[in-house]
Design a protein around this motif. Sequence first.
Motif, short mmCIF file in Angstrom:
data_model
loop_
_atom_site.label_atom_id
_atom_site.label_comp_id
_atom_site.label_asym_id
_atom_site.label_seq_id
_atom_site.Cartn_x
_atom_site.Cartn_y
_atom_site.Cartn_z
N ALA A 8 27.11 -25.61 -2.32
CA ALA A 8 27.85 -26.32 -1.40
C ALA A 8 26.34 -27.83 -1.38
O ALA A 8 26.61 -28.81 -1.16
CB ALA A 8 28.45 -26.26 -0.65
N ASP A 9 25.71 -27.74 -0.52
CA ASP A 9 24.44 -27.96 0.66
C ASP A 9 23.70 -29.06 -0.56
O ASP A 9 23.69 -30.03 -0.57
CB ASP A 9 23.46 -27.75 1.24
N LYS A 10 23.69 -28.07 -1.92
CA LYS A 10 22.44 -29.22 -3.40
C LYS A 10 23.52 -29.91 -4.12
O LYS A 10 23.14 -30.23 -4.53
CB LYS A 10 22.12 -27.92 -3.63
N ALA A 11 24.46 -29.88 -3.56
CA ALA A 11 25.20 -30.34 -4.84
C ALA A 11 25.87 -32.07 -4.70
O ALA A 11 25.52 -31.86 -3.21
CB ALA A 11 27.09 -29.34 -5.11
N ASP A 12 26.25 -32.41 -5.67
CA ASP A 12 25.55 -34.14 -5.35
C ASP A 12 27.46 -34.80 -5.07
O ASP A 12 27.57 -35.20 -4.44
CB ASP A 12 25.57 -34.53 -7.18
N MET A 13 28.26 -33.88 -5.44
CA MET A 13 29.05 -34.02 -5.71
C MET A 13 30.42 -32.57 -5.32
O MET A 13 30.06 -31.44 -6.43
CB MET A 13 29.75 -34.52 -6.57
N ILE A 14 30.89 -32.53 -4.61
CA ILE A 14 32.18 -31.56 -4.52
C ILE A 14 33.79 -31.83 -4.77
O ILE A 14 34.02 -32.90 -4.65
CB ILE A 14 31.82 -30.84 -3.64
N VAL A 15 34.26 -31.39 -5.76
CA VAL A 15 35.74 -32.05 -5.94
C VAL A 15 36.51 -30.80 -6.28
O VAL A 15 36.32 -30.21 -7.24
CB VAL A 15 36.22 -32.90 -7.39
N ASN A 16 37.48 -30.36 -5.22
CA ASN A 16 38.40 -29.86 -5.59
C ASN A 16 37.61 -28.23 -5.16
O ASN A 16 38.49 -27.54 -5.82
CB ASN A 16 39.66 -29.97 -6.02
N GLY A 17 37.07 -27.96 -4.15
CA GLY A 17 36.41 -26.28 -5.06
C GLY A 17 35.31 -26.62 -5.76
O GLY A 17 34.99 -25.74 -5.97
N TYR A 18 35.25 -27.38 -6.35
CA TYR A 18 34.29 -27.63 -7.72
C TYR A 18 32.88 -28.94 -6.92
O TYR A 18 33.40 -29.08 -6.88
CB TYR A 18 34.82 -27.91 -8.87
N ALA A 19 31.65 -27.63 -7.38
CA ALA A 19 30.70 -28.84 -7.21
C ALA A 19 29.56 -29.39 -8.23
O ALA A 19 29.29 -27.71 -8.96
CB ALA A 19 29.72 -26.91 -6.55
N PHE A 20 29.54 -29.99 -7.92
CA PHE A 20 28.82 -31.43 -9.11
C PHE A 20 27.17 -30.77 -8.61
O PHE A 20 26.92 -31.50 -7.80
CB PHE A 20 29.50 -32.06 -9.73
N THR A 21 26.28 -30.49 -9.61
CA THR A 21 24.99 -30.34 -9.16
C THR A 21 24.55 -31.85 -10.82
O THR A 21 24.62 -30.35 -12.34
CB THR A 21 24.52 -28.95 -9.36
N ARG A 22 24.16 -32.62 -10.48
CA ARG A 22 23.16 -33.04 -11.78
C ARG A 22 21.69 -32.11 -11.69
O ARG A 22 20.70 -32.47 -10.54
CB ARG A 22 22.82 -34.55 -11.87
N GLU A 23 21.30 -31.54 -12.75
CA GLU A 23 20.06 -31.06 -13.54
C GLU A 23 19.33 -31.96 -14.64
O GLU A 23 20.48 -31.37 -15.74
CB GLU A 23 19.53 -29.59 -13.97
N ASN A 24 18.54 -32.67 -15.03
CA ASN A 24 18.47 -33.47 -15.87
C ASN A 24 19.85 -33.89 -16.58
O ASN A 24 19.60 -35.22 -16.11
CB ASN A 24 17.38 -32.73 -17.20
N ASN A 25 19.42 -34.10 -18.18
CA ASN A 25 20.75 -34.94 -18.32
C ASN A 25 21.88 -34.10 -18.36
O ASN A 25 22.95 -34.32 -18.68
CB ASN A 25 19.90 -35.52 -19.65
N GLN A 26 21.51 -33.05 -17.82
CA GLN A 26 23.07 -31.97 -17.79
C GLN A 26 23.75 -31.86 -16.27
O GLN A 26 23.01 -32.35 -15.09
CB GLN A 26 22.41 -30.80 -18.29
N ILE A 27 24.94 -31.71 -16.00
CA ILE A 27 25.68 -31.48 -15.17
C ILE A 27 26.37 -29.74 -14.72
O ILE A 27 27.01 -29.71 -16.05
CB ILE A 27 26.97 -32.44 -15.43
N ARG A 28 26.09 -29.50 -13.95
CA ARG A 28 26.61 -27.83 -13.22
C ARG A 28 27.73 -28.18 -12.73
O ARG A 28 27.41 -28.64 -11.77
CB ARG A 28 25.29 -27.44 -13.28
N ILE A 29 28.54 -27.54 -13.23
CA ILE A 29 29.77 -26.97 -12.97
C ILE A 29 30.10 -25.63 -11.71
O ILE A 29 30.28 -25.09 -13.18
CB ILE A 29 31.19 -27.73 -13.02
#
Length: 76
Positions: A8-29
Motif C-alpha cells: 500500500a505504501d508503494k502504490a500510486d493509488m488505492i481504490v476500494n481495496g485495490y492497489a494500483f502501481t505504475r511500472e514502466n508502461n504497465q499498471i499493476r493492480i
Amino acid sequence: MDKIKEIADKADMIVNGYAFTRENNQIRILNLNNLEKALVISEDGKVLETTMDDIEIRIVLDYWNSDCEFMENEDA
C-alpha cells in the motif's frame, strides 16, 4: 499485515481495496484483501496478465477507467 502495508505504501493509488502501481508502461493492480488476485494492464486498459476472474477484472477496470486521472504521474 506488514506485506500489505508495504504494498500500500508503494502504490500510486488505492481504490476500494485495490492497489494500483505504475511500472514502466504497465499498471499493476493487487487486491489488498486477497494478495493472490492480481492484474497487469497497459495504460490504455488492455489486460496483459491476471489471476482474477472475469467479474473482478471488470470491476477493477471500471475503477481504473473512472479514477486513472488521479494516478500519480512519474513525470510530476
